[in-house]
Write an enzyme that holds these catalytic residues in place. Structure first.
Site, PDB file in Angstrom:
ATOM      1  N   HIS A   1       9.471  -4.536 -13.038  1.00  0.00           N
ATOM      2  CA  HIS A   1       8.635  -3.622 -13.612  1.00  0.00           C
ATOM      3  C   HIS A   1       9.394  -2.590 -14.828  1.00  0.00           C
ATOM      4  O   HIS A   1       8.743  -1.761 -15.248  1.00  0.00           O
ATOM      5  CB  HIS A   1       7.781  -2.620 -12.653  1.00  0.00           C
ATOM      6  CG  HIS A   1       7.046  -3.480 -11.700  1.00  0.00           C
ATOM      7  ND1 HIS A   1       7.322  -4.232 -10.653  1.00  0.00           N
ATOM      8  CD2 HIS A   1       5.708  -3.689 -11.788  1.00  0.00           C
ATOM      9  CE1 HIS A   1       6.254  -4.783 -10.111  1.00  0.00           C
ATOM     10  NE2 HIS A   1       5.419  -4.527 -10.935  1.00  0.00           N
TER      11      HIS A   1
ATOM     12  N   LYS B   1      -4.429  -8.530   7.083  1.00  0.00           N
ATOM     13  CA  LYS B   1      -4.084  -6.864   7.273  1.00  0.00           C
ATOM     14  C   LYS B   1      -3.717  -6.564   5.831  1.00  0.00           C
ATOM     15  O   LYS B   1      -4.108  -5.449   5.390  1.00  0.00           O
ATOM     16  CB  LYS B   1      -2.636  -6.669   8.104  1.00  0.00           C
ATOM     17  CG  LYS B   1      -2.889  -6.791   9.695  1.00  0.00           C
ATOM     18  CD  LYS B   1      -1.771  -6.567  10.410  1.00  0.00           C
ATOM     19  CE  LYS B   1      -2.064  -6.851  12.008  1.00  0.00           C
ATOM     20  NZ  LYS B   1      -0.746  -6.605  12.923  1.00  0.00           N
TER      21      LYS B   1
END
Length: 332
Positions: free
Chosen positions: A44, A225
């Site tokens: 990033h 989940k």
């Protein structure tokens, strides 16, 4: 190849100024991209920069836009980013959440119409460095199949939680096993993923990052989940900001822009004295790290504690940049 921080920031600054970005904006943005890379978060930082410039050139990012406050409700504020530069806007929003927390004990800023914030961990760390608990997350374009599906309908929606321990403890994780940025990092390094990261074209779990990048069948963290958590994070960010959901960003925009984000700061020292805070945090960390190791050669790690070492290494030995990524930046 190795570069210094100054060389890397200078390369970013040159490209930004060539797009007529104001000097102070270009300097601040280049600084954030370089700091992210220096901290070891290539996915990033430097690796993401060409994509950032592509969106800037396409008009998705409006560099001279100024975020506007829409609603103020004491400890909660709602802002419109106006599609300004994502990392600079996110830094400002966490600063505002910290200001609110200093007055109210907790501050929450809900942001709509935002751009990609690059390294989300920067903003949690920003809060923790000042002694606050920092929590933030963002939604995204649909880049992950919900559990049981083949087609991308949910975002990776990264969540950050940072604690003002010594050193800072921070979780910075997408709702997928690996972010697309980390898939790229491993592919460029010629590495398989350490664990399954998605499905191949035949529906079998795979560790091949290039395969997952192409078919977008990335695996939710914790299977169902992570899928469920992605969905509720999107819902909360959408409702609190009155902004765009993953569905709206995906169906209505030509690319990933106009996303919704949440920034929360908590001034823990309003609830507990400093000495007690430090003692409790140290006991938690010691209890974890003194557990019997499953492998004597593999240390028990606490999340985020590696960043200080990575930063020191970059400053002592230079920042490692993939040759092909550096060539892309030089060509911009």
């Amino acid at each position: 190849m190795k570069v210094t921080f100054e060389e890397l920031k200078g390369a970013f600054y040159r490209v930004l100024r060539s797009r007529n970005i104001a000097e102070d904006t270009a300097d601040a943005c280049a600084e954030m991209f370089a700091r992210t890379t220096e901290s070891g978060v290539y996915s990033h930082g430097v690796n993401r920069f060409p994509r950032f410039i592509q969106q800037l050139d396409n008009g998705d990012i409006i560099p001279d836009a100024k975020p506007q406050r829409v609603t103020s409700l004491g400890a909660i504020e709602q802002w419109d980013a106006q599609r300004a530069i994502g990392n600079l806007t996110a830094k400002k929003m966490m600063d505002r959440a910290i200001e609110l927390a200093s007055d109210h004990g907790i501050g929450l800023v809900a942001l709509r119409n935002a751009n990609h914030w690059m390294r989300g961990g920067s903003y949690g760390w920003q809060a923790a460095e000042k002694g606050y608990i920092g929590i933030c997350w963002t939604n995204s374009i649909a880049v992950m199949p919900p559990w049981g599906a083949k087609e991308c309908r949910i975002g990776t929606n990264p969540l950050i939680v940072a604690i003002p321990s010594t050193p800072i403890t921070m979780v910075d994780m997408s709702m997928s096993m690996f972010s697309y940025g980390m898939l790229e990092v491993n592919r460029l390094a010629g590495r398989e993923l350490p664990v399954d990261g998605g499905f191949d074209d035949n529906g079998q779990l795979t560790k091949e990052p290039g395969v997952i990048e192409k078919n977008h069948r990335i695996l939710p963290m914790g299977y169902w989940k992570g899928s469920g958590l992605s969905i509720v994070l999107d819902m909360i960010a959408t409702l609190l900001s009155n902004g765009s959901s993953v569905a709206e960003v995906t169906q209505e925009n030509s690319d990933e822009y106009g996303v919704s984000q949440i920034f929360i700061a908590i001034e823990v020292d309003k609830l507990i004295d400093g000495a007690t805070r430090d003692a409790k945090l140290q006991r938690i960390m010691d209890f974890i790290t003194t557990a019997e190791r499953a492998d004597d050669n593999v240390a028990i790690r606490l999340p985020g504690h590696e960043f200080t070492k990575l930063l020191d290494d970059s400053r002592c030995n230079g920042i490692t940049i993939d040759d092909s990524v550096w060539a892309k930046i030089q060509a911009l």
